[in-house]
Design a protein around this motif. Structure first.
Motif, mmCIF file in Angstrom:
data_model
loop_
_atom_site.group_PDB
_atom_site.id
_atom_site.type_symbol
_atom_site.label_atom_id
_atom_site.label_comp_id
_atom_site.label_asym_id
_atom_site.label_seq_id
_atom_site.Cartn_x
_atom_site.Cartn_y
_atom_site.Cartn_z
ATOM 1 N N LEU A 226 0.864 -1.175 0.000
ATOM 2 C CA LEU A 226 0.000 0.000 0.000
ATOM 3 C C LEU A 226 0.899 1.222 0.000
ATOM 4 N N VAL A 227 0.582 2.179 -0.836
ATOM 5 C CA VAL A 227 1.396 3.379 -0.964
ATOM 6 C C VAL A 227 0.534 4.588 -0.640
ATOM 7 N N GLY A 228 0.997 5.425 0.266
ATOM 8 C CA GLY A 228 0.275 6.631 0.602
ATOM 9 C C GLY A 228 -0.754 6.412 1.692
ATOM 10 N N ALA A 229 -1.626 7.388 1.860
ATOM 11 C CA ALA A 229 -2.602 7.392 2.936
ATOM 12 C C ALA A 229 -3.852 6.623 2.527
ATOM 13 N N HIS A 230 -4.245 5.654 3.349
ATOM 14 C CA HIS A 230 -5.422 4.830 3.086
ATOM 15 C C HIS A 230 -6.255 4.716 4.354
ATOM 16 N N PRO A 231 -7.559 4.537 4.212
ATOM 17 C CA PRO A 231 -8.406 4.280 5.381
ATOM 18 C C PRO A 231 -8.231 2.848 5.877
ATOM 19 N N TYR A 232 -8.735 2.605 7.072
ATOM 20 C CA TYR A 232 -8.599 1.280 7.685
ATOM 21 C C TYR A 232 -9.153 0.181 6.783
ATOM 22 N N GLU A 233 -10.265 0.444 6.104
ATOM 23 C CA GLU A 233 -10.901 -0.602 5.294
ATOM 24 C C GLU A 233 -9.960 -1.143 4.225
ATOM 25 N N ASN A 234 -9.143 -0.293 3.644
ATOM 26 C CA ASN A 234 -8.185 -0.758 2.641
ATOM 27 C C ASN A 234 -7.143 -1.680 3.259
ATOM 28 N N PHE A 235 -6.672 -1.308 4.457
ATOM 29 C CA PHE A 235 -5.699 -2.169 5.136
ATOM 30 C C PHE A 235 -6.312 -3.504 5.512
ATOM 31 N N ALA A 236 -7.521 -3.487 6.046
ATOM 32 C CA ALA A 236 -8.164 -4.737 6.458
ATOM 33 C C ALA A 236 -8.332 -5.661 5.263
ATOM 34 N N ASP A 237 -8.763 -5.108 4.123
ATOM 35 C CA ASP A 237 -8.930 -5.901 2.910
ATOM 36 C C ASP A 237 -7.593 -6.496 2.473
#
Length: 245
Positions: A226-237
């Motif tokens: 993952l590159v840059g700022a992401h919300p939690y949902e992107n990390f969980a996925d």
């Protein structure tokens, strides 16, 4: 997101890191105040030597989570990076509660100084705080870490200097300013060399700024980034995909 096509083997990620990523957005879905109440202090910590299966040097790097966690989350950061602060206050607490504290993921914190002239000195401060606190009171490092991000100004990098970081260190319970200063004076060169190793590893994975992340399954050798700022949902996925791969 494009499902399993976003997962690759470690070797493929390092060979063509720029093409492998989870999610499409690089902006947070919501913005909340970065109060210290939302900062995450892990339930478990450990030190490690050697190199991970992904090729990340572990010695001297702050590590949170269980030693035998299935997935490593490598996190490249800079204390001067505003999007890193957003990750710390808006996303990391949820990742911590749902993945680190459950034993599924361990977080390895790596340096990627790239924002301003004080980025490298700030990284050295952090490594020296970890070196001083890791054996006796590792949670003190995380209190210091959160307090350092709390010092960020609304804009610019002029806030970061010796006085500011000395003040954060002196005011953090469990951290000895004299010991940290001794580390900076006597181990600073070797720590800067280790930070350069972090930079090179991140660049090899296709990272060009902060925050940057690689998610690596230590058992299957599956990886994604993952590159840059992401919300939690992107990390969980992303974490769930790598966990199941």
């Amino acid at each position: 997101m494009d499902g399993k096509s976003n997962i690759t083997r470690r070797r493929a990620l390092l060979a063509g890191g720029g093409t492998v990523a989870f999610g499409g957005g690089v902006a947070y879905l919501a913005s909340r105040s970065g109060s210290s109440d939302s900062e995450y202090v892990p339930a478990t910590f450990h030190e490690s030597d050697g190199t991970s299966g992904f090729g990340v040097e572990l010695a001297g790097r702050p590590i949170a989570g269980e030693r035998d966690a299935t997935v490593d989350l490598y996190y490249w950061t800079d204390y001067l990076c505003p999007f890193c602060k957003k990750f710390e206050t808006e996303t990391l607490p949820q990742i911590g509660r749902n993945y680190l504290d459950t034993g599924d993921v361990r977080l390895v914190m790596l340096s990627y100084p790239n924002i301003g002239r004080y980025s490298m000195p700030a990284s050295v401060w952090g490594r020296c705080v970890w070196a001083q606190a890791a054996d006796t009171e590792p949670e003190a490092f995380w209190r210091w870490h959160g307090a350092a991000f709390d010092e960020q100004a609304e804009s610019g990098t002029g806030w970061a200097d010796e006085v500011t970081f000395a003040g954060v260190t002196e005011q953090t319970d469990g951290v000895d300013l004299a010991a940290v200063e001794d580390c900076r004076a006597n181990r600073g060169e070797s720590i800067r060399e280790s930070i350069s190793v972090d930079l090179e590893t991140g660049r090899s994975a296709g990272l060009r700024g902060t925050p940057g992340f690689v998610i690596y399954n230590r058992q299957s050798d599956a990886a994604g980034k993952l590159v840059g700022a992401h919300p939690y949902e992107n990390f969980a996925d992303a974490i769930d995909q790598v966990l199941q791969s």
